[in-house]
Design an enzyme around this catalytic site. Structure first.
Site, PDB file in Angstrom:
ATOM      1  N   THR A  36      -4.519  -5.286  -3.787  1.00 50.63           N
ATOM      2  CA  THR A  36      -5.193  -4.014  -4.072  1.00 50.63           C
ATOM      3  C   THR A  36      -6.653  -4.231  -4.443  1.00 50.63           C
ATOM      4  N   GLY A  60      -1.749  -8.846 -11.613  1.00 55.37           N
ATOM      5  CA  GLY A  60      -1.246  -9.275 -12.916  1.00 55.37           C
ATOM      6  C   GLY A  60      -1.523 -10.754 -13.146  1.00 55.37           C
ATOM      7  N   GLU A 105       3.602  -1.374  -6.025  1.00 57.74           N
ATOM      8  CA  GLU A 105       4.441  -1.821  -4.902  1.00 57.74           C
ATOM      9  C   GLU A 105       4.746  -0.660  -3.961  1.00 57.74           C
TER      10      GLU A 105
HETATM   11  C1  LIG Z   1      11.697 -12.400  -9.236  1.00 59.86           C
HETATM   12  C2  LIG Z   1      11.222 -11.053  -9.510  1.00 59.86           C
HETATM   13  C3  LIG Z   1      10.852 -10.874 -10.886  1.00 59.86           C
HETATM   14  C4  LIG Z   1      10.597  -9.729 -11.422  1.00 59.86           C
HETATM   15  C5  LIG Z   1      10.612  -8.401 -10.798  1.00 59.86           C
HETATM   16  C6  LIG Z   1       9.979  -7.465 -11.676  1.00 59.86           C
HETATM   17  C7  LIG Z   1       8.862  -6.890 -11.376  1.00 59.86           C
HETATM   18  C8  LIG Z   1       8.178  -6.986 -10.047  1.00 59.86           C
HETATM   19  C9  LIG Z   1       7.182  -8.087  -9.960  1.00 59.86           C
HETATM   20  C10 LIG Z   1       5.933  -7.854  -9.698  1.00 59.86           C
HETATM   21  C11 LIG Z   1       5.409  -6.461  -9.468  1.00 59.86           C
HETATM   22  C12 LIG Z   1       4.319  -6.194 -10.385  1.00 59.86           C
HETATM   23  C13 LIG Z   1       3.214  -5.575  -9.990  1.00 59.86           C
HETATM   24  C14 LIG Z   1       3.038  -4.878  -8.678  1.00 59.86           C
HETATM   25  C15 LIG Z   1       2.262  -5.660  -7.660  1.00 59.86           C
HETATM   26  C16 LIG Z   1       1.723  -4.776  -6.541  1.00 59.86           C
HETATM   27  O1  LIG Z   1       1.661  -3.594  -6.636  1.00 59.86           O
HETATM   28  S1  LIG Z   1       1.192  -5.600  -5.156  1.00 59.86           S
HETATM   29  C17 LIG Z   1       0.503  -4.356  -4.129  1.00 59.86           C
HETATM   30  C18 LIG Z   1       1.548  -3.508  -3.473  1.00 59.86           C
HETATM   31  N1  LIG Z   1       0.935  -2.596  -2.539  1.00 59.86           N
HETATM   32  C19 LIG Z   1       1.613  -1.751  -1.822  1.00 59.86           C
HETATM   33  O2  LIG Z   1       2.827  -1.646  -1.926  1.00 59.86           O
HETATM   34  C20 LIG Z   1       0.823  -0.946  -0.827  1.00 59.86           C
HETATM   35  C21 LIG Z   1       1.612   0.163  -0.211  1.00 59.86           C
HETATM   36  N2  LIG Z   1       1.218   0.376   1.168  1.00 59.86           N
HETATM   37  C22 LIG Z   1       1.938  -0.062   2.247  1.00 59.86           C
HETATM   38  O3  LIG Z   1       2.989  -0.680   2.077  1.00 59.86           O
HETATM   39  C23 LIG Z   1       1.429   0.221   3.607  1.00 59.86           C
HETATM   40  O4  LIG Z   1       0.092   0.309   3.722  1.00 59.86           O
HETATM   41  C24 LIG Z   1       2.000   1.500   4.198  1.00 59.86           C
HETATM   42  C25 LIG Z   1       3.471   1.234   4.460  1.00 59.86           C
HETATM   43  C26 LIG Z   1       1.844   2.686   3.279  1.00 59.86           C
HETATM   44  C27 LIG Z   1       1.296   1.841   5.520  1.00 59.86           C
HETATM   45  O5  LIG Z   1       0.996   0.679   6.205  1.00 59.86           O
HETATM   46  P1  LIG Z   1       0.185   0.699   7.576  1.00 59.86           P
HETATM   47  O6  LIG Z   1      -0.133  -0.694   7.937  1.00 59.86           O
HETATM   48  O7  LIG Z   1      -0.943   1.658   7.498  1.00 59.86           O
HETATM   49  O8  LIG Z   1       1.265   1.176   8.514  1.00 59.86           O
HETATM   50  P2  LIG Z   1       1.514   2.562   9.213  1.00 59.86           P
HETATM   51  O9  LIG Z   1       0.482   2.775  10.251  1.00 59.86           O
HETATM   52  O10 LIG Z   1       1.723   3.660   8.243  1.00 59.86           O
HETATM   53  O11 LIG Z   1       2.869   2.214   9.915  1.00 59.86           O
HETATM   54  C28 LIG Z   1       2.934   1.420  11.087  1.00 59.86           C
HETATM   55  C29 LIG Z   1       4.369   1.012  11.326  1.00 59.86           C
HETATM   56  O12 LIG Z   1       4.702  -0.075  10.464  1.00 59.86           O
HETATM   57  C30 LIG Z   1       5.877   0.230   9.746  1.00 59.86           C
HETATM   58  N3  LIG Z   1       5.836  -0.481   8.468  1.00 59.86           N
HETATM   59  C31 LIG Z   1       4.993  -0.282   7.451  1.00 59.86           C
HETATM   60  N4  LIG Z   1       5.290  -1.142   6.459  1.00 59.86           N
HETATM   61  C32 LIG Z   1       6.316  -1.894   6.872  1.00 59.86           C
HETATM   62  C33 LIG Z   1       7.051  -2.953   6.266  1.00 59.86           C
HETATM   63  N5  LIG Z   1       6.804  -3.384   5.050  1.00 59.86           N
HETATM   64  N6  LIG Z   1       8.052  -3.494   6.994  1.00 59.86           N
HETATM   65  C34 LIG Z   1       8.346  -3.038   8.240  1.00 59.86           C
HETATM   66  N7  LIG Z   1       7.673  -2.040   8.844  1.00 59.86           N
HETATM   67  C35 LIG Z   1       6.671  -1.482   8.174  1.00 59.86           C
HETATM   68  C36 LIG Z   1       5.832   1.717   9.601  1.00 59.86           C
HETATM   69  O13 LIG Z   1       7.091   2.241   9.277  1.00 59.86           O
HETATM   70  C37 LIG Z   1       5.332   2.117  10.956  1.00 59.86           C
HETATM   71  O14 LIG Z   1       6.416   2.059  11.866  1.00 59.86           O
HETATM   72  P3  LIG Z   1       6.477   3.107  13.068  1.00 59.86           P
HETATM   73  O15 LIG Z   1       7.601   2.581  13.903  1.00 59.86           O
HETATM   74  O16 LIG Z   1       6.784   4.424  12.450  1.00 59.86           O
HETATM   75  O17 LIG Z   1       5.155   3.118  13.754  1.00 59.86           O
HETATM   76  C1  LIG Z   2       0.763  -1.770 -13.637  1.00 59.94           C
HETATM   77  C2  LIG Z   2       0.271  -2.056 -12.271  1.00 59.94           C
HETATM   78  C3  LIG Z   2       0.300  -3.350 -11.794  1.00 59.94           C
HETATM   79  C4  LIG Z   2      -0.207  -3.637 -10.526  1.00 59.94           C
HETATM   80  N1  LIG Z   2      -0.214  -4.916 -10.100  1.00 59.94           N
HETATM   81  C5  LIG Z   2      -0.747  -5.219  -8.891  1.00 59.94           C
HETATM   82  C6  LIG Z   2      -0.834  -6.567  -8.456  1.00 59.94           C
HETATM   83  O1  LIG Z   2      -0.393  -7.480  -9.141  1.00 59.94           O
HETATM   84  N2  LIG Z   2      -1.405  -6.828  -7.260  1.00 59.94           N
HETATM   85  C7  LIG Z   2      -1.884  -5.842  -6.459  1.00 59.94           C
HETATM   86  O2  LIG Z   2      -2.386  -6.149  -5.382  1.00 59.94           O
HETATM   87  N3  LIG Z   2      -1.806  -4.555  -6.841  1.00 59.94           N
HETATM   88  C8  LIG Z   2      -1.263  -4.220  -8.032  1.00 59.94           C
HETATM   89  N4  LIG Z   2      -1.193  -2.911  -8.449  1.00 59.94           N
HETATM   90  C9  LIG Z   2      -1.743  -1.879  -7.576  1.00 59.94           C
HETATM   91  C10 LIG Z   2      -0.678  -0.980  -6.953  1.00 59.94           C
HETATM   92  O3  LIG Z   2       0.016  -1.648  -5.959  1.00 59.94           O
HETATM   93  C11 LIG Z   2      -1.357   0.277  -6.403  1.00 59.94           C
HETATM   94  O4  LIG Z   2      -1.922   0.970  -7.493  1.00 59.94           O
HETATM   95  C12 LIG Z   2      -0.339   1.146  -5.683  1.00 59.94           C
HETATM   96  O5  LIG Z   2       0.070   0.550  -4.466  1.00 59.94           O
HETATM   97  C13 LIG Z   2      -0.887   2.552  -5.399  1.00 59.94           C
HETATM   98  O6  LIG Z   2      -2.073   2.502  -4.679  1.00 59.94           O
HETATM   99  P1  LIG Z   2      -3.409   3.235  -5.173  1.00 59.94           P
HETATM  100  O7  LIG Z   2      -3.673   2.860  -6.577  1.00 59.94           O
HETATM  101  O8  LIG Z   2      -4.419   2.963  -4.140  1.00 59.94           O
HETATM  102  O9  LIG Z   2      -3.051   4.775  -5.173  1.00 59.94           O
HETATM  103  P2  LIG Z   2      -3.628   5.853  -4.199  1.00 59.94           P
HETATM  104  O10 LIG Z   2      -3.191   5.550  -2.808  1.00 59.94           O
HETATM  105  O11 LIG Z   2      -5.064   6.079  -4.425  1.00 59.94           O
HETATM  106  O12 LIG Z   2      -2.774   7.100  -4.699  1.00 59.94           O
HETATM  107  C14 LIG Z   2      -3.309   8.214  -5.397  1.00 59.94           C
HETATM  108  C15 LIG Z   2      -2.578   9.486  -4.938  1.00 59.94           C
HETATM  109  O13 LIG Z   2      -2.843   9.709  -3.549  1.00 59.94           O
HETATM  110  C16 LIG Z   2      -1.633   9.910  -2.851  1.00 59.94           C
HETATM  111  N5  LIG Z   2      -1.752   9.357  -1.483  1.00 59.94           N
HETATM  112  C17 LIG Z   2      -2.384   8.219  -1.090  1.00 59.94           C
HETATM  113  N6  LIG Z   2      -2.225   8.040   0.238  1.00 59.94           N
HETATM  114  C18 LIG Z   2      -1.496   9.064   0.696  1.00 59.94           C
HETATM  115  C19 LIG Z   2      -0.981   9.445   1.962  1.00 59.94           C
HETATM  116  N7  LIG Z   2      -1.194   8.686   3.044  1.00 59.94           N
HETATM  117  N8  LIG Z   2      -0.259  10.565   2.059  1.00 59.94           N
HETATM  118  C20 LIG Z   2      -0.015  11.319   0.960  1.00 59.94           C
HETATM  119  N9  LIG Z   2      -0.457  11.005  -0.278  1.00 59.94           N
HETATM  120  C21 LIG Z   2      -1.177   9.907  -0.409  1.00 59.94           C
HETATM  121  C22 LIG Z   2      -0.562   9.164  -3.649  1.00 59.94           C
HETATM  122  O14 LIG Z   2       0.712   9.723  -3.430  1.00 59.94           O
HETATM  123  C23 LIG Z   2      -1.056   9.396  -5.082  1.00 59.94           C
HETATM  124  O15 LIG Z   2      -0.565  10.636  -5.526  1.00 59.94           O
HETATM  125  C24 LIG Z   2      -0.713  -2.594  -9.713  1.00 59.94           C
HETATM  126  C25 LIG Z   2      -0.721  -1.281 -10.193  1.00 59.94           C
HETATM  127  C26 LIG Z   2      -0.245  -1.007 -11.453  1.00 59.94           C
HETATM  128  C27 LIG Z   2      -0.266   0.395 -11.958  1.00 59.94           C
END
Ligand SMILES: CC/C=C\C/C=C\C/C=C\C/C=C\CCC(=O)SCCNC(=O)CCNC(=O)[C@H](O)C(C)(C)COP(=O)(O)OP(=O)(O)OC[C@H]1O[C@@H](n2cnc3c(N)ncnc32)[C@H](O)[C@@H]1OP(=O)(O)O
Ligand SMILES: Cc1cc2nc3c(=O)[nH]c(=O)nc-3n(C[C@H](O)[C@H](O)[C@H](O)COP(=O)(O)OP(=O)(O)OC[C@H]3O[C@@H](n4cnc5c(N)ncnc54)[C@H](O)[C@@H]3O)c2cc1C
Length: 674
Positions: free
Chosen positions: A157, A196, A440
């Site tokens: 992110t 984190g 996530e």
């Molecule tokens: C051992 C464990 C211990 C402890 C556990 C406890 C806690 C957890 C540990 C850690 C967590 C702590 C902190 C959090 C860390 C984070 O947050 S890391 C950052 C996470 N970020 C996200 O999750 C971002 C979210 N966004 C996305 O996933 C993608 O951008 C999206 C899915 C929203 C969109 O992706 P795009 O590339 O734009 O794709 P699209 O154009 O929308 O879709 C294209 C096609 O791809 C398919 N698709 C998308 N994602 C996936 C996937 N992951 N796998 C398979 N396919 C995927 C999508 O469905 C589309 O398919 P079509 O057929 O419809 O075209």
């Molecule tokens: C406690 C914590 C720990 C984290 N740890 C990590 C980490 O270790 N590593 C890491 O990489 N990231 C980490 N993150 C980041 C986290 O993965 C992102 O905050 C999360 O994926 C949401 O993305 P964003 O902040 O860009 O929200 P945004 O996408 O800006 O979302 C804001 C609003 O917009 C809406 N929105 C956005 N896109 C769309 C769409 N296409 N259609 C409709 N609505 C939409 C959402 O629903 C939401 O209501 C952490 C976040 C938190 C809070």
């Protein structure tokens, strides 16, 4: 149920509740743990990790400054890591520290009221090395990471983008002259933000960046990047790194920011399992599916369902035990004040939390098994099941985290004023779990991913093509008549499926209408997203209800009669609760009548009364040691008021009889001398 102190004095109301319980608590513990073997193993691990008292703090975390809190969390993370290497790895059946397991995770919670700064190392850094490296890369990085010689995080992110991964701005440009990648943060919004442990703890991280080679952008790819010196821990030249500041929770996780100024890393530090850059800069795509670099996120989404089930079990344990010892109001003037657990509204708040913890726990095990099957197929090069699994893990992550956060807050409401105390344990649980709804993958965003899959599946059903298992119910979406209501568990599950099918059909119809009226496909989709989210939510509820019911029937096949009854009551409660929450939808998409719904409400209220005598037994069956609950309200012995007072007296504010603020401000103001 075994407790650390067998000679404890238990609050008489709790003792009475335990005497009333009519089922074998241990049997239910085994169901929740996934079998007797797992329970025994968990208890062994908890005994070794917790009986020494190493998890305890002299001063409560809540009274520490942010810096003290962080240092204390690092101290305890190191103790726990060392325990893992020395004593716990063998007990848990794990080869080494780093490959965590739910039991190890839940035991670690005794050490932290918030979270460990090592969470991302275990939760994402190690899994990314395991999932995204070539075998050669793995053999270099994995032993060092597992042995904690290096500590890492996952920096994807950025300030400007979290959801839209394709919009990330950090660049990794290949330089064939030196065979290096040049990492750069071209804008403020391209700074990595949130990872984190990044702020102060880690010396390595996975960085997700846009890959450029031979002048062409190939999209986002993961790289392993050293950011601090392995000896001095000083940030390396070209790296700008720091901590992002106070948050609603996660305050011991030192979430950080990170910027690069033309920072060079060796070519081999691109994680090359799914795509490679050769020495001359040629880009080679290896993976058969474009989204395999998102694999770590999918893994964590699966893990989170289990994580929130556990946290919900904690909150419901606290709130139910407290509700058994708390007496309030006098509805019958000649009788003593009732336990608040006797109020039906209180049962309505709490029993769904217990049932949901069970439902999510069982779904998480089922999801994990499905994930293992998908991974096994992918190893053989087959990615056919990935789209369905992505749709499934996305909606389960969204609904489980959202429901758990909501129900934990409901548990706080159920504890009245005392639930607002940090010492109740509930605020920390809420702060942790409410973040899981966002990280996530945000709730709405993930449900829209599931909706994409549902719409496609609906179109397949329309064309009479075969459907994948979780959406097979869509085959009945074209009968033209509303689903027949029937209040048996299977009948209610069929109704939930009818809601999901009906809502998906409405979305498809509306989108088609909008497109006929001239909207583009993207705009027609956008205008329908409220309903698409609702359809995905309905689909997920149908999946949870179906899985919960099937798993309970399977797991209680050989249980004693009373365990069967109480487990059946909980699953039925889950079904009735959600049917009553969705009466409008049921009226739209099934043949349910007003009378059916009135009858269902009465059946639900009667069910609450049936579960009531076993409520404390049910939360005791979660078998959560006091060390894990961190709660004045939820301890096994029910000494709530004593603990609240003991905690109050620990407040640094009570150290001196008169606060300095008196002489500095109050006295001058009161004497008119300010
Ligand atoms: C051992 C464990 C211990 C402890 C556990 C406890 C806690 C957890 C540990 C850690 C967590 C702590 C902190 C959090 C860390 C984070 O947050 S890391 C950052 C996470 N970020 C996200 O999750 C971002 C979210 N966004 C996305 O996933 C993608 O951008 C999206 C899915 C929203 C969109 O992706 P795009 O590339 O734009 O794709 P699209 O154009 O929308 O879709 C294209 C096609 O791809 C398919 N698709 C998308 N994602 C996936 C996937 N992951 N796998 C398979 N396919 C995927 C999508 O469905 C589309 O398919 P079509 O057929 O419809 O075209
Ligand atoms: C406690 C914590 C720990 C984290 N740890 C990590 C980490 O270790 N590593 C890491 O990489 N990231 C980490 N993150 C980041 C986290 O993965 C992102 O905050 C999360 O994926 C949401 O993305 P964003 O902040 O860009 O929200 P945004 O996408 O800006 O979302 C804001 C609003 O917009 C809406 N929105 C956005 N896109 C769309 C769409 N296409 N259609 C409709 N609505 C939409 C959402 O629903 C939401 O209501 C952490 C976040 C938190 C809070």
């Amino acid at each position: 149920m075994t407790q650390t102190n067998n000679n404890m004095t238990v609050n008489p109301d709790l003792a009475m509740e335990r005497a009333k319980c009519n089922f074998n608590v241990l049997e239910v513990t085994h169901i929740f743990d996934g079998g007797e073997r797992n329970t025994l193993q968990r208890k062994k691990i908890e005994d070794v990790a917790l009986n020494s008292g190493a998890s305890k703090d002299a001063l409560g975390e809540e009274h520490m400054s942010p810096k003290e809190k962080y240092e204390n969390a690092v101290r305890k993370s190191c103790i726990y890591a060392t325990m893992m290497k020395n004593e716990l790895a063998e007990l848990s059946g794990l080869e080494s520290f780093g490959v965590s397991s739910p039991v190890i995770r839940r035991t670690a919670d005794a050490f932290f009221k918030e979270v460990s700064p090592f969470l991302l190392h275990l939760g994402m850094f190690v899994p990314t090395i395991m999932g995204q490296c070539t075998p050669e890369q793995q053999s270099y990085w994995l032993p060092r990471a597992l042995d904690m010689q290096i500590i890492g995080t996952y920096a994807q992110t950025e300030l400007g983008h979290g959801t839209f991964i394709r919009g990330l701005e950090t660049t990794a440009t290949y330089d064939p002259e030196t065979e290096e990648f040049v990492l750069h943060s071209p804008t403020l919004s391209s700074y990595k933000w949130w990872a984190g442990g990044l702020g102060k703890t880690v010396n390595y991280c996975i960085v997700v960046a846009q890959l450029y080679t031979k002048g062409e952008c190939h999209g986002t790819h993961p790289f392993i990047v050293q950011i601090r010196d392995e000896d001095t821990h000083v940030p390396l030249p070209g790296i700008k790194v720091g901590e992002i500041g106070p948050k609603m929770g996660f305050n011991t996780a030192d979430n950080g920011f990170l910027g690069f100024d033309h920072y060079r890393i060796p070519r081999e530090h691109m994680l090359m399992k799914n795509a490679q850059v050769l020495k001359d800069g040629t880009y080679v795509k290896v993976a058969r599916h474009g989204k395999l670099t998102y694999g770590t996120m999918v893994f964590v989404r699966v893990v989170l369902v289990n994580e929130v089930a556990f946290n919900l079990a904690k909150a419901s344990t606290i709130a139910v035990r407290y509700s058994a010892i708390r007496r309030q109001s006098k509805p019958k003037p000649d009788e003593v004040e009732p336990q608040i657990l006797d109020y039906v509204t209180q049962q309505h708040k709490l029993f769904i939390a217990i049932a949901t913890a069970h439902a999510l726990q069982l779904c998480s095990t089922w999801l994990w098994e499905s994930f293992s099957a998908v991974l096994a197929q992918m190893k053989g090069g087959n990615t056919d099941t990935l789209p369905e699994f992505h749709a499934l893990s996305s909606c389960l992550k969204a609904i489980s985290t959202s429901d758990s956060a909501h129900l934990i807050e409901q548990c706080r409401h159920a504890c009245g004023g005392h639930g607002y105390m940090i010492s109740s344990g509930i605020p920390n649980l809420y702060n942790f779990v409410s973040a899981t709804r966002t990280y996530e993958g945000d709730y709405t965003v993930l449900l829209l991913q599931t909706a994409r899959f549902l719409v496609k599946a609906y179109e397949q059903a329309e064309a009479k093509k075969p459907l994948t298992p979780t959406v097979s119910y869509l085959a009945h979406a074209f009968s033209g008549s509303r689903a027949t209501w029937d209040n048996s568990p299977d009948g209610i599950i069929r109704s939930f499926q009818a809601l999901a099918a009906g809502k998906t059909a409405v979305c498809v119809t509306n989108m088609r209408k909008r497109m006929r009226a001239g909207l583009s496909q993207v705009d027609a989709w956008e205008m329908s997203t409220i309903q698409l989210v609702a359809a995905a939510e309905a689909h997920c509820r149908a999946v949870i209800a179906d899985t919960y019911r099937k798993e309970i029937v399977r797991l209680t096949a050989n249980s004693s009669p009373n365990v069967k009854v109480v487990m059946d009551q909980l699953t039925t409660l889950y079904l009735y609760y959600w049917a009553l929450e969705r009466t409008g939808d049921l009226l739209m998409f099934t043949s349910v009548s007003q009378k059916d719904l009135v009858d269902l409400q009465i059946a639900y209220e009667e069910l609450l009364l049936k579960i009531r005598p076993n409520a404390v037994g049910l939360v005791d069956a979660f078998d959560l040691r006091d060390e894990l609950l961190h709660s004045t309200l939820g301890s096994y012995d029910g000494r709530v008021y004593e603990r609240l007072m003991e905690e109050a007296l620990k407040s640094p504010m009570n150290k001196e009889p008169v606060s300095d603020a008196y002489s500095k401000y109050l006295r001058p103001m009161m004497k008119g001398k300010l």
